[in-house]
Design an enzyme around this catalytic site. Structure first.
Site, short mmCIF file in Angstrom:
data_model
loop_
_atom_site.label_atom_id
_atom_site.label_comp_id
_atom_site.label_asym_id
_atom_site.label_seq_id
_atom_site.Cartn_x
_atom_site.Cartn_y
_atom_site.Cartn_z
CG PHE A 133 6.02 5.24 2.45
CD1 PHE A 133 5.25 5.51 1.36
CD2 PHE A 133 7.16 5.55 2.98
CE1 PHE A 133 6.25 6.22 0.31
CE2 PHE A 133 8.05 6.17 1.89
CZ PHE A 133 7.58 6.48 0.74
CG ASP A 218 9.85 0.13 6.89
OD1 ASP A 218 10.57 0.81 7.55
OD2 ASP A 218 9.25 0.42 5.79
CE LYS A 247 11.76 8.78 6.56
NZ LYS A 247 12.40 9.56 5.76
#
Length: 388
Positions: A133, A218, A247
Protein backbone atom coordinates in the site's frame (compact mmCIF):
# COMPACT_ATOMS: atom_id res chain seq x y z
CA UNK A 1 -29.71 14.90 14.88
CA UNK A 2 -26.84 13.09 16.59
CA UNK A 3 -23.25 13.85 15.66
CA UNK A 4 -23.14 10.52 13.79
CA UNK A 5 -26.24 11.42 11.77
CA UNK A 6 -24.83 14.85 10.99
CA UNK A 7 -21.58 13.22 9.82
CA UNK A 8 -23.48 10.83 7.54
CA UNK A 9 -25.53 13.69 6.12
CA UNK A 10 -22.56 16.00 5.46
CA UNK A 11 -19.78 13.70 4.24
CA UNK A 12 -19.18 11.55 1.17
CA UNK A 13 -19.75 7.90 2.08
CA UNK A 14 -16.20 6.64 1.47
CA UNK A 15 -15.53 6.15 5.21
CA UNK A 16 -18.95 4.97 6.25
CA UNK A 17 -19.80 6.32 9.70
CA UNK A 18 -17.07 5.69 12.31
CA UNK A 19 -18.45 3.98 15.43
CA UNK A 20 -16.83 6.33 17.98
CA UNK A 21 -16.67 10.13 18.09
CA UNK A 22 -13.62 11.37 19.98
CA UNK A 23 -13.65 14.66 21.86
CA UNK A 24 -10.26 15.01 23.52
CA UNK A 25 -7.07 13.17 24.46
CA UNK A 26 -4.19 13.26 26.88
CA UNK A 27 -1.12 11.04 26.63
CA UNK A 28 -2.23 7.59 25.49
CA UNK A 29 -5.82 8.17 26.59
CA UNK A 30 -8.78 9.59 24.69
CA UNK A 31 -12.37 10.37 25.62
CA UNK A 32 -15.42 10.16 23.39
CA UNK A 33 -18.21 12.71 23.19
CA UNK A 34 -20.13 10.81 25.88
CA UNK A 35 -17.18 11.01 28.26
CA UNK A 36 -16.05 7.39 28.01
CA UNK A 37 -12.32 6.83 28.40
CA UNK A 38 -10.18 4.58 26.18
CA UNK A 39 -6.54 3.63 25.98
CA UNK A 40 -5.58 4.51 22.42
CA UNK A 41 -3.67 1.64 20.82
CA UNK A 42 -4.21 2.97 17.28
CA UNK A 43 -2.53 6.40 17.68
CA UNK A 44 -4.25 7.85 14.63
CA UNK A 45 -2.93 4.96 12.48
CA UNK A 46 0.61 5.06 13.90
CA UNK A 47 0.61 8.85 13.64
CA UNK A 48 0.25 10.34 17.14
CA UNK A 49 3.85 9.58 18.12
CA UNK A 50 3.72 11.65 21.30
CA UNK A 51 0.16 10.73 22.10
CA UNK A 52 -2.38 13.47 22.66
CA UNK A 53 -1.84 17.02 23.96
CA UNK A 54 1.84 16.42 24.64
CA UNK A 55 3.17 19.62 26.26
CA UNK A 56 6.15 19.92 23.91
CA UNK A 57 3.95 19.53 20.83
CA UNK A 58 1.38 22.00 22.15
CA UNK A 59 4.09 24.54 22.94
CA UNK A 60 5.86 24.19 19.59
CA UNK A 61 2.67 24.50 17.55
CA UNK A 62 1.33 27.40 19.64
CA UNK A 63 4.60 29.28 19.38
CA UNK A 64 4.85 28.77 15.64
CA UNK A 65 1.23 29.56 14.75
CA UNK A 66 1.52 32.76 16.77
CA UNK A 67 4.67 33.70 14.85
CA UNK A 68 3.92 32.74 11.25
CA UNK A 69 1.63 29.92 10.20
CA UNK A 70 2.13 29.78 6.44
CA UNK A 71 4.55 31.05 3.81
CA UNK A 72 3.93 28.92 0.67
CA UNK A 73 6.93 27.69 -1.29
CA UNK A 74 7.66 31.19 -2.59
CA UNK A 75 9.53 31.92 0.64
CA UNK A 76 11.68 29.82 2.95
CA UNK A 77 11.49 29.69 6.73
CA UNK A 78 13.78 28.33 9.43
CA UNK A 79 11.62 25.43 10.76
CA UNK A 80 11.66 23.66 7.36
CA UNK A 81 15.44 24.05 7.08
CA UNK A 82 15.96 22.80 10.63
CA UNK A 83 13.73 19.80 9.99
CA UNK A 84 15.45 18.85 6.73
CA UNK A 85 18.83 19.15 8.43
CA UNK A 86 17.63 17.06 11.35
CA UNK A 87 16.35 14.28 9.09
CA UNK A 88 19.62 14.21 7.16
CA UNK A 89 21.54 13.92 10.42
CA UNK A 90 19.35 11.03 11.62
CA UNK A 91 19.79 9.29 8.27
CA UNK A 92 23.57 9.86 8.41
CA UNK A 93 23.80 9.92 4.63
CA UNK A 94 24.01 12.57 1.90
CA UNK A 95 20.42 13.37 0.99
CA UNK A 96 17.99 16.10 -0.03
CA UNK A 97 14.41 16.52 1.17
CA UNK A 98 11.06 17.51 -0.30
CA UNK A 99 8.20 18.20 2.12
CA UNK A 100 4.59 17.35 1.33
CA UNK A 101 1.40 17.06 3.40
CA UNK A 102 0.79 13.31 3.57
CA UNK A 103 2.10 9.87 2.82
CA UNK A 104 0.44 9.55 -0.53
CA UNK A 105 1.92 12.93 -1.56
CA UNK A 106 5.36 11.80 -0.42
CA UNK A 107 4.98 8.72 -2.60
CA UNK A 108 3.75 10.83 -5.52
CA UNK A 109 6.98 12.83 -5.23
CA UNK A 110 9.01 9.61 -5.09
CA UNK A 111 7.14 8.27 -8.12
CA UNK A 112 7.87 11.42 -10.13
CA UNK A 113 11.49 11.50 -9.01
CA UNK A 114 11.95 7.87 -10.06
CA UNK A 115 10.12 8.49 -13.31
CA UNK A 116 12.51 11.30 -14.17
CA UNK A 117 15.43 8.97 -13.52
CA UNK A 118 13.83 6.23 -15.59
CA UNK A 119 13.17 8.42 -18.59
CA UNK A 120 16.72 9.75 -18.50
CA UNK A 121 18.02 6.17 -18.51
CA UNK A 122 15.49 4.76 -20.99
CA UNK A 123 13.78 2.52 -18.43
CA UNK A 124 10.15 1.57 -18.83
CA UNK A 125 8.50 -0.15 -15.85
CA UNK A 126 8.24 -0.30 -12.05
CA UNK A 127 8.13 -3.24 -9.64
CA UNK A 128 6.13 -3.30 -6.43
CA UNK A 129 4.81 -5.90 -4.02
CA UNK A 130 1.50 -7.69 -3.96
CA UNK A 131 -0.68 -6.38 -1.11
CA UNK A 132 1.58 -3.37 -0.74
CA UNK A 133 0.00 0.00 0.00
CA UNK A 134 1.47 3.32 -1.12
CA UNK A 135 -1.53 5.64 -1.24
CA UNK A 136 -4.74 6.48 -3.06
CA UNK A 137 -3.80 9.22 -5.52
CA UNK A 138 -3.36 7.89 -9.03
CA UNK A 139 0.44 7.69 -9.08
CA UNK A 140 0.67 6.10 -5.64
CA UNK A 141 -2.32 3.87 -6.41
CA UNK A 142 -0.51 2.65 -9.53
CA UNK A 143 2.11 1.17 -7.20
CA UNK A 144 -0.38 -0.23 -4.69
CA UNK A 145 -0.78 -4.00 -4.92
CA UNK A 146 -4.25 -4.28 -3.40
CA UNK A 147 -6.55 -5.19 -6.28
CA UNK A 148 -9.77 -4.24 -4.49
CA UNK A 149 -8.79 -0.58 -4.18
CA UNK A 150 -6.61 -0.36 -7.30
CA UNK A 151 -8.54 -1.99 -10.12
CA UNK A 152 -11.70 0.18 -10.02
CA UNK A 153 -9.58 3.22 -10.94
CA UNK A 154 -7.39 1.87 -13.75
CA UNK A 155 -5.93 1.97 -16.30
CA UNK A 156 -2.83 3.57 -14.86
CA UNK A 157 -0.19 5.74 -16.53
CA UNK A 158 2.79 3.39 -16.06
CA UNK A 159 3.57 -0.31 -16.25
CA UNK A 160 3.87 -1.73 -12.73
CA UNK A 161 4.70 -5.41 -12.21
CA UNK A 162 3.75 -6.95 -8.87
CA UNK A 163 5.66 -9.72 -7.11
CA UNK A 164 4.97 -11.62 -3.87
CA UNK A 165 6.28 -9.70 -0.86
CA UNK A 166 9.30 -11.30 0.75
CA UNK A 167 10.16 -13.52 -2.24
CA UNK A 168 13.68 -12.45 -3.24
CA UNK A 169 13.81 -14.89 -6.16
CA UNK A 170 10.61 -13.45 -7.65
CA UNK A 171 11.97 -9.95 -7.17
CA UNK A 172 15.23 -10.83 -8.89
CA UNK A 173 13.37 -12.30 -11.86
CA UNK A 174 11.15 -9.24 -12.20
CA UNK A 175 13.87 -6.56 -12.02
CA UNK A 176 15.87 -6.11 -15.21
CA UNK A 177 17.87 -3.29 -16.77
CA UNK A 178 14.56 -1.82 -17.99
CA UNK A 179 13.14 -1.43 -14.47
CA UNK A 180 12.89 2.14 -13.20
CA UNK A 181 12.47 1.43 -9.50
CA UNK A 182 11.33 -1.06 -6.89
CA UNK A 183 8.82 0.28 -4.33
CA UNK A 184 8.75 -1.67 -1.06
CA UNK A 185 7.62 -1.23 2.54
CA UNK A 186 10.14 -2.51 5.13
CA UNK A 187 7.08 -4.09 6.76
CA UNK A 188 3.78 -4.14 4.92
CA UNK A 189 1.39 -2.03 6.98
CA UNK A 190 -2.08 -2.21 5.48
CA UNK A 191 -1.58 -5.86 4.51
CA UNK A 192 -1.67 -6.71 8.21
CA UNK A 193 1.71 -5.58 9.64
CA UNK A 194 3.63 -8.21 7.69
CA UNK A 195 7.43 -8.14 8.13
CA UNK A 196 9.64 -9.66 5.42
CA UNK A 197 11.94 -12.66 5.88
CA UNK A 198 15.39 -11.90 7.23
CA UNK A 199 17.69 -10.65 4.49
CA UNK A 200 14.93 -9.56 2.12
CA UNK A 201 15.81 -5.88 2.07
CA UNK A 202 19.49 -6.64 1.70
CA UNK A 203 18.60 -8.82 -1.30
CA UNK A 204 16.43 -6.03 -2.75
CA UNK A 205 19.35 -3.60 -2.42
CA UNK A 206 21.68 -6.04 -4.21
CA UNK A 207 19.15 -6.65 -7.00
CA UNK A 208 18.70 -2.94 -7.59
CA UNK A 209 22.44 -2.32 -7.51
CA UNK A 210 23.07 -5.04 -10.07
CA UNK A 211 20.43 -3.76 -12.51
CA UNK A 212 20.58 -0.01 -11.92
CA UNK A 213 16.99 0.19 -10.68
CA UNK A 214 16.22 2.53 -7.79
CA UNK A 215 15.16 1.14 -4.42
CA UNK A 216 12.35 3.16 -2.85
CA UNK A 217 11.57 2.48 0.82
CA UNK A 218 8.05 3.49 1.79
CA UNK A 219 8.36 4.19 5.51
CA UNK A 220 5.14 6.13 5.87
CA UNK A 221 4.15 3.98 8.87
CA UNK A 222 7.43 2.40 9.94
CA UNK A 223 9.66 5.42 10.52
CA UNK A 224 10.23 7.94 13.34
CA UNK A 225 10.85 5.36 16.04
CA UNK A 226 7.81 3.17 15.41
CA UNK A 227 9.94 0.01 15.10
CA UNK A 228 12.50 1.04 17.73
CA UNK A 229 14.78 2.65 15.12
CA UNK A 230 14.48 6.09 13.62
CA UNK A 231 13.96 4.38 10.26
CA UNK A 232 13.16 0.70 9.81
CA UNK A 233 15.64 0.28 6.96
CA UNK A 234 18.47 1.11 9.35
CA UNK A 235 17.89 -2.15 11.21
CA UNK A 236 18.59 -3.99 7.93
CA UNK A 237 21.76 -2.04 7.24
CA UNK A 238 20.33 -0.87 3.91
CA UNK A 239 20.18 2.65 2.48
CA UNK A 240 17.50 3.15 -0.19
CA UNK A 241 17.78 5.57 -3.10
CA UNK A 242 14.51 7.24 -2.12
CA UNK A 243 12.75 7.25 1.25
CA UNK A 244 9.21 8.39 1.98
CA UNK A 245 7.94 9.52 5.38
CA UNK A 246 4.71 10.86 6.89
CA UNK A 247 2.35 9.77 9.71
CA UNK A 248 4.47 9.73 12.88
CA UNK A 249 6.72 12.55 11.69
CA UNK A 250 4.17 15.26 12.49
CA UNK A 251 2.80 13.73 15.67
CA UNK A 252 -0.74 14.37 14.43
CA UNK A 253 -0.15 17.38 12.17
CA UNK A 254 -0.10 16.76 8.41
CA UNK A 255 3.36 16.39 6.91
CA UNK A 256 5.10 14.08 4.48
CA UNK A 257 8.65 13.90 3.20
CA UNK A 258 10.39 12.44 0.18
CA UNK A 259 14.14 12.02 0.68
CA UNK A 260 16.48 11.41 -2.25
CA UNK A 261 19.93 10.02 -1.49
CA UNK A 262 23.09 10.94 -3.33
CA UNK A 263 22.66 11.93 -6.96
CA UNK A 264 18.93 11.12 -6.86
CA UNK A 265 18.36 13.96 -4.39
CA UNK A 266 19.38 16.47 -7.05
CA UNK A 267 17.31 15.14 -9.96
CA UNK A 268 14.38 17.53 -9.72
CA UNK A 269 14.96 20.78 -11.57
CA UNK A 270 13.29 24.03 -10.59
CA UNK A 271 9.56 23.72 -11.31
CA UNK A 272 9.52 19.91 -11.56
CA UNK A 273 7.44 19.48 -8.40
CA UNK A 274 5.87 21.56 -5.67
CA UNK A 275 3.33 21.99 -2.91
CA UNK A 276 1.60 25.08 -1.55
CA UNK A 277 1.28 23.69 1.96
CA UNK A 278 4.22 21.26 1.98
CA UNK A 279 6.81 22.23 4.60
CA UNK A 280 4.25 24.37 6.41
CA UNK A 281 5.94 26.13 9.37
CA UNK A 282 3.47 24.77 11.93
CA UNK A 283 3.81 21.17 10.74
CA UNK A 284 7.60 21.50 10.66
CA UNK A 285 7.63 22.89 14.21
CA UNK A 286 5.49 19.92 15.29
CA UNK A 287 7.85 17.48 13.59
CA UNK A 288 10.86 19.01 15.32
CA UNK A 289 9.10 18.60 18.66
CA UNK A 290 8.42 14.95 17.82
CA UNK A 291 12.08 14.32 16.97
CA UNK A 292 13.13 16.03 20.20
CA UNK A 293 10.88 13.87 22.35
CA UNK A 294 10.83 10.36 20.86
CA UNK A 295 12.83 8.10 23.18
CA UNK A 296 14.02 5.05 21.24
CA UNK A 297 15.18 3.24 24.37
CA UNK A 298 11.69 3.62 25.84
CA UNK A 299 10.10 2.37 22.63
CA UNK A 300 12.28 -0.74 22.65
CA UNK A 301 11.57 -1.41 26.30
CA UNK A 302 7.78 -1.08 26.19
CA UNK A 303 7.49 -2.80 22.80
CA UNK A 304 9.34 -5.85 24.12
CA UNK A 305 6.99 -5.85 27.12
CA UNK A 306 3.92 -5.56 24.89
CA UNK A 307 5.01 -8.29 22.52
CA UNK A 308 6.00 -10.71 25.26
CA UNK A 309 2.68 -10.15 27.00
CA UNK A 310 0.63 -10.73 23.85
CA UNK A 311 2.66 -13.77 22.80
CA UNK A 312 1.96 -15.36 26.18
CA UNK A 313 -1.80 -15.29 25.52
CA UNK A 314 -3.16 -18.69 24.55
CA UNK A 315 -6.53 -18.90 22.82
CA UNK A 316 -7.85 -20.98 19.90
CA UNK A 317 -8.74 -17.80 17.98
CA UNK A 318 -5.30 -16.22 18.35
CA UNK A 319 -2.76 -17.51 15.84
CA UNK A 320 0.14 -15.26 16.85
CA UNK A 321 1.69 -11.81 16.89
CA UNK A 322 3.91 -10.28 14.20
CA UNK A 323 5.51 -6.93 13.47
CA UNK A 324 8.25 -4.74 14.87
CA UNK A 325 8.46 -2.36 17.81
CA UNK A 326 5.21 -0.63 18.74
CA UNK A 327 3.68 -1.72 15.45
CA UNK A 328 2.16 -5.16 15.81
CA UNK A 329 -0.46 -7.31 14.18
CA UNK A 330 -2.48 -9.78 16.23
CA UNK A 331 -3.19 -12.56 13.74
CA UNK A 332 -6.40 -14.59 14.07
CA UNK A 333 -7.30 -18.05 12.85
CA UNK A 334 -10.74 -16.86 11.76
CA UNK A 335 -11.95 -13.62 10.12
CA UNK A 336 -13.11 -12.03 13.36
CA UNK A 337 -11.00 -8.88 13.56
CA UNK A 338 -14.06 -6.62 13.49
CA UNK A 339 -15.48 -8.47 16.47
CA UNK A 340 -12.16 -8.14 18.31
CA UNK A 341 -12.03 -4.40 17.60
CA UNK A 342 -15.56 -4.01 19.00
CA UNK A 343 -14.79 -6.14 22.06
CA UNK A 344 -11.67 -4.07 22.74
CA UNK A 345 -13.63 -0.82 22.53
CA UNK A 346 -16.20 -2.15 24.99
CA UNK A 347 -13.30 -2.96 27.33
CA UNK A 348 -11.89 0.57 26.95
CA UNK A 349 -9.15 0.00 24.33
CA UNK A 350 -8.92 1.22 20.73
CA UNK A 351 -7.38 -1.17 18.20
CA UNK A 352 -7.85 -1.45 14.45
CA UNK A 353 -9.38 -4.32 12.44
CA UNK A 354 -6.84 -4.07 9.65
CA UNK A 355 -7.59 -7.27 7.74
CA UNK A 356 -10.37 -9.81 8.35
CA UNK A 357 -7.86 -11.92 10.28
CA UNK A 358 -5.46 -9.25 11.60
CA UNK A 359 -5.75 -6.45 14.15
CA UNK A 360 -3.31 -3.53 14.20
CA UNK A 361 -1.87 -2.57 17.60
CA UNK A 362 0.11 0.69 17.43
CA UNK A 363 -0.02 2.78 20.61
CA UNK A 364 1.69 6.16 20.92
CA UNK A 365 5.45 5.93 21.38
CA UNK A 366 5.02 7.46 24.85
CA UNK A 367 2.78 4.62 26.07
CA UNK A 368 3.78 3.59 29.58
CA UNK A 369 4.62 0.15 30.92
CA UNK A 370 1.52 0.35 33.11
CA UNK A 371 -0.68 1.09 30.10
CA UNK A 372 0.88 -1.80 28.19
CA UNK A 373 0.23 -4.08 31.16
CA UNK A 374 -3.39 -2.95 31.34
CA UNK A 375 -3.92 -3.88 27.70
CA UNK A 376 -2.12 -7.22 28.01
CA UNK A 377 -4.16 -8.09 31.11
CA UNK A 378 -7.42 -7.30 29.33
CA UNK A 379 -6.49 -8.98 26.04
CA UNK A 380 -7.45 -12.59 26.83
CA UNK A 381 -11.02 -11.58 27.73
CA UNK A 382 -11.19 -9.41 24.60
CA UNK A 383 -10.15 -12.34 22.42
CA UNK A 384 -12.63 -14.61 24.18
CA UNK A 385 -15.48 -12.17 23.60
CA UNK A 386 -14.51 -11.82 19.92
CA UNK A 387 -14.54 -15.59 19.54
CA UNK A 388 -18.12 -15.98 20.74
Amino acid sequence: MSLFERFEDAFMPNYGVPPIALARGEGSRVWDVEGREYLDFIAGIATSSLGHAHPALVEAVTRQVSTIAHTSNLFLHEPEVLLAERLRALLNAPARVFFANSGTEANEAAYKLALKYGRREGRTYFVAAENGFHGRTIGALSLTGKAAIREPFGPFPVDVRFVPYGDADALKEAVTGDCVAVFLEPTQGEAGVVPPPDGYFEAAREICDSTGALLVADEIQSAIGRTGHWFAHQADGVTPDILTLAKGLGGGLPIGACVGFGEIGGLFAKGDHGSTFGGNPVSCAAALAVLDNVDLAHVREVSARLRAGLEAVRHPLLKGVRGRGLWLGAVLREPRSAQLQQAAARAGFLVNALQPDAVRIAPPLVVTAEEVDAFVTAFPAIVEEAAK
